[in-house]
Motif scaffolding. Structure first.
Motif, PDB file in Angstrom:
ATOM      1  N   SER A 235      42.842 138.395 114.483  1.00  0.00           N
ATOM      2  CA  SER A 235      43.448 137.518 113.478  1.00  0.00           C
ATOM      3  C   SER A 235      42.364 136.666 112.837  1.00  0.00           C
ATOM      4  N   THR A 236      42.293 136.718 111.510  1.00  0.00           N
ATOM      5  CA  THR A 236      41.351 135.906 110.756  1.00  0.00           C
ATOM      6  C   THR A 236      42.106 134.753 110.118  1.00  0.00           C
ATOM      7  N   MET A 237      41.715 133.512 110.459  1.00  0.00           N
ATOM      8  CA  MET A 237      42.350 132.325 109.921  1.00  0.00           C
ATOM      9  C   MET A 237      41.452 131.725 108.849  1.00  0.00           C
ATOM     10  N   SER A 238      41.951 131.644 107.622  1.00  0.00           N
ATOM     11  CA  SER A 238      41.168 131.113 106.510  1.00  0.00           C
ATOM     12  C   SER A 238      41.851 129.882 105.931  1.00  0.00           C
ATOM     13  N   CYS A 239      41.071 128.814 105.730  1.00  0.00           N
ATOM     14  CA  CYS A 239      41.573 127.608 105.071  1.00  0.00           C
ATOM     15  C   CYS A 239      41.251 127.706 103.583  1.00  0.00           C
ATOM     16  N   LEU A 240      42.249 127.524 102.729  1.00  0.00           N
ATOM     17  CA  LEU A 240      42.034 127.519 101.289  1.00  0.00           C
ATOM     18  C   LEU A 240      41.723 126.114 100.804  1.00  0.00           C
ATOM     19  N   GLU A 241      42.321 125.135 101.461  1.00  0.00           N
ATOM     20  CA  GLU A 241      42.082 123.742 101.096  1.00  0.00           C
ATOM     21  C   GLU A 241      42.359 122.868 102.304  1.00  0.00           C
ATOM     22  N   VAL A 242      41.536 121.837 102.469  1.00  0.00           N
ATOM     23  CA  VAL A 242      41.707 120.890 103.571  1.00  0.00           C
ATOM     24  C   VAL A 242      41.503 119.481 103.041  1.00  0.00           C
ATOM     25  N   GLU A 243      42.369 118.553 103.443  1.00  0.00           N
ATOM     26  CA  GLU A 243      42.210 117.139 103.116  1.00  0.00           C
ATOM     27  C   GLU A 243      42.401 116.312 104.381  1.00  0.00           C
ATOM     28  N   TYR A 244      41.569 115.265 104.517  1.00  0.00           N
ATOM     29  CA  TYR A 244      41.702 114.337 105.635  1.00  0.00           C
ATOM     30  C   TYR A 244      42.118 112.966 105.114  1.00  0.00           C
ATOM     31  N   GLY A 245      42.787 112.208 105.966  1.00  0.00           N
ATOM     32  CA  GLY A 245      43.081 110.814 105.659  1.00  0.00           C
ATOM     33  C   GLY A 245      44.006 110.598 104.479  1.00  0.00           C
ATOM     34  N   ARG A 246      45.059 111.387 104.373  1.00  0.00           N
ATOM     35  CA  ARG A 246      46.008 111.221 103.265  1.00  0.00           C
ATOM     36  C   ARG A 246      47.003 110.097 103.525  1.00  0.00           C
ATOM     37  N   GLY A 247      47.032 109.579 104.745  1.00  0.00           N
ATOM     38  CA  GLY A 247      48.016 108.543 105.063  1.00  0.00           C
ATOM     39  C   GLY A 247      49.404 109.131 105.272  1.00  0.00           C
ATOM     40  N   LEU A 248      49.489 110.219 106.028  1.00  0.00           N
ATOM     41  CA  LEU A 248      50.760 110.896 106.256  1.00  0.00           C
ATOM     42  C   LEU A 248      51.729 110.001 107.026  1.00  0.00           C
ATOM     43  N   SER A 249      53.003 110.160 106.719  1.00  0.00           N
ATOM     44  CA  SER A 249      54.044 109.368 107.374  1.00  0.00           C
ATOM     45  C   SER A 249      54.505 110.042 108.661  1.00  0.00           C
ATOM     46  N   PRO A 250      54.755 109.277 109.719  1.00  0.00           N
ATOM     47  CA  PRO A 250      55.313 109.854 110.951  1.00  0.00           C
ATOM     48  C   PRO A 250      56.656 110.537 110.726  1.00  0.00           C
ATOM     49  N   ASP A 251      57.359 110.157 109.663  1.00  0.00           N
ATOM     50  CA  ASP A 251      58.664 110.757 109.376  1.00  0.00           C
ATOM     51  C   ASP A 251      58.573 112.254 109.090  1.00  0.00           C
ATOM     52  N   LEU A 252      57.373 112.724 108.702  1.00  0.00           N
ATOM     53  CA  LEU A 252      57.211 114.155 108.427  1.00  0.00           C
ATOM     54  C   LEU A 252      57.406 115.006 109.675  1.00  0.00           C
ATOM     55  N   PHE A 253      57.249 114.388 110.838  1.00  0.00           N
ATOM     56  CA  PHE A 253      57.183 115.144 112.081  1.00  0.00           C
ATOM     57  C   PHE A 253      58.444 114.980 112.938  1.00  0.00           C
ATOM     58  N   SER A 254      59.565 114.782 112.260  1.00  0.00           N
ATOM     59  CA  SER A 254      60.843 114.686 112.965  1.00  0.00           C
ATOM     60  C   SER A 254      61.444 116.078 113.114  1.00  0.00           C
ATOM     61  N   GLU A 255      62.390 116.212 114.017  1.00  0.00           N
ATOM     62  CA  GLU A 255      63.061 117.504 114.197  1.00  0.00           C
ATOM     63  C   GLU A 255      63.825 117.905 112.941  1.00  0.00           C
ATOM     64  N   ARG A 256      64.214 116.939 112.133  1.00  0.00           N
ATOM     65  CA  ARG A 256      64.902 117.250 110.880  1.00  0.00           C
ATOM     66  C   ARG A 256      64.017 118.082 109.963  1.00  0.00           C
TER      67      ARG A 256
END
Length: 272
Positions: A235-256
């Protein structure tokens, strides 16, 4: 209060390790300390991370399958608790498949997989973490990383460029490997090669970094290869774009978010 004390301790320890590495004090570095640097670089750089990518699976007979992904990661504490959300935008039969991880160092990680065709959320049990992830050569555990405390790490040798560390599981009955060896680059702290051996000392699995790019001062693997030497699949894993430090919200990681992924916040411009 305890949370802040633990976080401060981790940051102080990481700072000391970075200082030792920068000064070339390799003789003072243990196998565990080298793997701490590699673990931080691979899984904790930037505080949060967003990426778009593709996984191309090539089987021994030449059959190829492609998965298009969007992944976001948020750290709660440096080297500690964190969350991952992986959304598959292709192929058509996988579109909408979503994987969620709540990582708990020192405890059992929580993992869920949403299968849109069946409209079910499947809990990935702890015993399944070393099974294949959505038809790739990755294991579920590979996505968020194996806990450092699950293994014993010994610095076996080093060169001008690499620390070479042998790691053995504390609970051999929990995993399929007997030991693995990591080549950690001294300048980038990336584990550029990891080779897994079975109980007969036979090499059967290999991970390698093929391309690296500096993004905001962070050496970032842009293409990696995972080979199953038993089946001939890779399996070859390729990143097309990467960003760090966007200030993501914890709400993104809910079971919903499994059934209703927030695509506007997940997707980057280079969407596959």
């Amino acid at each position: 209060m305890k949370h802040h004390i633990v976080s401060k301790h981790i940051m102080l320890r990481l700072g000391l390790l970075l200082l030792l590495a920068a000064q070339g004090a390799s003789a003072a570095m243990s196998g565990r300390e080298v793997m701490e640097l590699a673990n931080h670089r691979a899984y904790y750089s930037g505080g949060d991370r967003s990426s778009t990518g593709q996984v191309v699976v090539k089987e021994r007979g030449g059959t190829m399958r492609t998965r298009s992904t969007h992944m976001v990661r948020l750290d709660d504490t440096p080297g500690g608790e964190q969350s991952y959300l992986v959304y598959f935008s292709g192929p058509t039969d996988m579109e909408g498949t979503t994987f969620l991880v709540h990582k708990h160092p020192g405890k059992t990680d929580e993992r869920w997989l949403y299968l849109p065709e069946l409209d079910i959320v499947r809990r990935i049990e702890a015993g399944d973490k070393r099974t294949h992830f959505v038809g790739t050569d990755l294991f579920y555990e590979d996505v968020s990383g194996r806990h450092l405390d699950a293994d014993r790490h010994s610095l076996t040798s080093e060169t001008d460029k690499y620390w070479i560390v042998r790691s053995e599981p504390k609970d051999p009955n929990e995993v399929e490997f007997a030991w693995y060896e990591s080549w950690v680059h001294k300048d980038t702290h990336l584990a550029v090669k990891i080779e897994y051996h079975d109980r007969n000392d036979r090499l059967y699995r290999r991970f390698s970094v093929k391309k690296v790019r500096n993004i905001g001062g962070i050496p970032t693997p842009m293409q990696t290869l995972l080979e199953d030497l038993n089946t001939g699949s890779q399996s070859t894993m390729s990143c097309l774009e990467v960003e760090y430090g966007r200030g993501l919200s914890p709400d993104l990681f809910s079971e919903r978010s499994l059934r209703h992924p927030p695509l506007k916040q997940i997707k980057l411009s280079a969407a596959p």
